[in-house]
Design a protein around this motif. Structure first.
Motif, PDB file in Angstrom:
ATOM      1  N   ASP A 130     -11.591  27.128  46.283  1.00 17.15           N
ATOM      2  CA  ASP A 130     -12.478  27.933  45.365  1.00 17.15           C
ATOM      3  C   ASP A 130     -13.692  28.418  45.873  1.00 17.15           C
ATOM      4  O   ASP A 130     -14.323  28.037  46.742  1.00 17.15           O
ATOM      5  N   ARG A 140     -17.183  29.653  49.593  1.00 15.19           N
ATOM      6  CA  ARG A 140     -15.687  29.134  49.308  1.00 15.19           C
ATOM      7  C   ARG A 140     -15.739  27.836  50.035  1.00 15.19           C
ATOM      8  O   ARG A 140     -15.915  27.617  51.114  1.00 15.19           O
ATOM      9  N   VAL A 175     -13.573  30.481  39.433  1.00 14.08           N
ATOM     10  CA  VAL A 175     -12.170  30.841  39.528  1.00 14.08           C
ATOM     11  C   VAL A 175     -11.500  29.807  39.122  1.00 14.08           C
ATOM     12  O   VAL A 175     -10.188  29.416  39.498  1.00 14.08           O
ATOM     13  N   GLN A 239      -6.802  36.819  37.743  1.00 14.89           N
ATOM     14  CA  GLN A 239      -6.804  35.960  38.823  1.00 14.89           C
ATOM     15  C   GLN A 239      -8.369  36.295  39.662  1.00 14.89           C
ATOM     16  O   GLN A 239      -8.193  37.019  40.782  1.00 14.89           O
ATOM     17  N   PRO A 240      -9.314  35.793  39.118  1.00 12.90           N
ATOM     18  CA  PRO A 240     -10.714  36.098  39.792  1.00 12.90           C
ATOM     19  C   PRO A 240     -10.727  35.627  41.064  1.00 12.90           C
ATOM     20  O   PRO A 240     -10.408  34.438  41.740  1.00 12.90           O
ATOM     21  N   ASP A 241     -11.120  36.402  42.089  1.00 15.27           N
ATOM     22  CA  ASP A 241     -11.434  36.077  43.320  1.00 15.27           C
ATOM     23  C   ASP A 241     -12.620  36.664  43.618  1.00 15.27           C
ATOM     24  O   ASP A 241     -12.696  38.071  43.336  1.00 15.27           O
ATOM     25  N   ARG A 242     -13.541  36.385  44.748  1.00 16.65           N
ATOM     26  CA  ARG A 242     -14.917  37.011  44.870  1.00 16.65           C
ATOM     27  C   ARG A 242     -14.502  38.477  45.455  1.00 16.65           C
ATOM     28  O   ARG A 242     -15.168  39.553  45.057  1.00 16.65           O
TER      29      ARG A 242
END
Length: 297
Positions: A130, A140, A175, A239-242
């Motif tokens: 995450d 992360r 996320v 689908q949030p991802d940095r």
């Protein structure tokens, strides 16, 4: 008389030895029975109950170690009771309490981080992989241990964070859900058409592949600044991802900037002009010169 004394001594020795043997047998029987019952009945039962409640493997492994130690201590205690040494338990309990108190004071931070790690693993405010933010830090999660968690920053640095810091402070997990809303403020000139700029911002949001159509992008007037009207754009990503978030945000802002340039919509920036004058007082200057001349003489 000598034979009587000898017989008495032998009987006393035999009685003493038999008492010792009885004590040893009682200790062994009490220890073995308690240890076997604890290891093969109590520990598996507790583990099955915790597994049904969905505890993490790390917690289960920790509890196995703790329960194994408790079974040994309990077996020793029962063994001494069966051997007829109850006073040993009192002395051991007193000594154990004193040691526990001393260790607790000396390692309170360590114990606090340990307990916090158990709650993090159980409650799962975040998981390995995450992206989290806390106390002006972000990164992360690479590993969650019982004492510390290891976070890899987006500058490729590793931060080892005590679990107490993460458990006792607000931690943002962008996320945690399937979608994430983002906001960005575009500034336009006071002479520009707000409706025209709003349509351009919404249309460009709809054209970016990473931005969701449902919920639809929206724009609100949020600021009346010194040199610009602030239009806040709100949009959602899936689908949030940095990495995806930064890429989508960059594409969107660039697209709006280019659209504004095409339609002649101004994006003013704050500028300041310094005005004033410098005044020289001749009287002060003459006094200074005369003072320097007097000093030379």
């Amino acid at each position: 008389m000598a034979q009587v004394l000898l017989q008495t001594s032998v009987d006393a020795l035999v009685g003493t030895l038999s008492g010792y043997v009885t004590n040893v047998i009682g200790f062994v029987v009490g220890f073995v029975l308690t240890y076997l019952i604890g290891k093969f009945a109590i520990v598996p039962l507790v583990r099955r109950v915790l597994e049904r409640r969905g505890f993490d493997r790390t917690v289960l492994s920790l509890l196995d170690s703790v329960l194994a130690a408790l079974v040994v201590v309990l077996a020793i205690s029962i063994g001494f009771m069966a051997a007829g040494f109850p006073r040993f338990l009192t002395a051991a309990a007193t000594l154990g309490g004193a040691l526990a108190l001393a260790i607790g004071f000396a390692a309170q931070d360590l114990i606090g981080n340990f307990v916090a790690g158990v709650f993090i693993i159980k409650d799962k405010p975040f998981e390995v992989g995450d992206w989290i933010e806390w106390n002006d830090n972000s990164g992360r999660v690479e590993d969650i241990d019982l004492r510390v968690s290891r976070v890899r920053t987006f500058d490729n640095e590793r931060i080892t964070v005590p679990n107490g810091e993460l458990a006792n402070n607000a931690v943002t997990n962008p996320v945690a859900y399937d979608t994430l809303r983002q906001k960005f403020v575009f500034g336009i000139g006071y002479d520009d058409d707000i409706d025209q700029a709003t349509d351009a911002i919404v249309e460009e949001a709809e054209s970016v592949s990473g931005i969701l159509d449902d919920p639809a992008p929206s724009v609100r007037v949020t600021e009346l600044g010194d040199s610009a009207v602030g239009l806040q754009s709100r949009f959602w990503i899936d689908q949030p991802d940095r990495a995806d978030f930064v890429k989508t945000r960059s594409q969107y802002v660039q697209a709006v900037k280019e659209r504004f340039d095409e339609e002649g919509i101004d994006m003013p920036y704050v500028h300041r002009q310094l005005t004033g004058e410098v005044e020289v007082l001749e009287s002060v200057a003459e006094q200074t010169v005369s003072a320097d001349g007097g000093a030379d003489e």
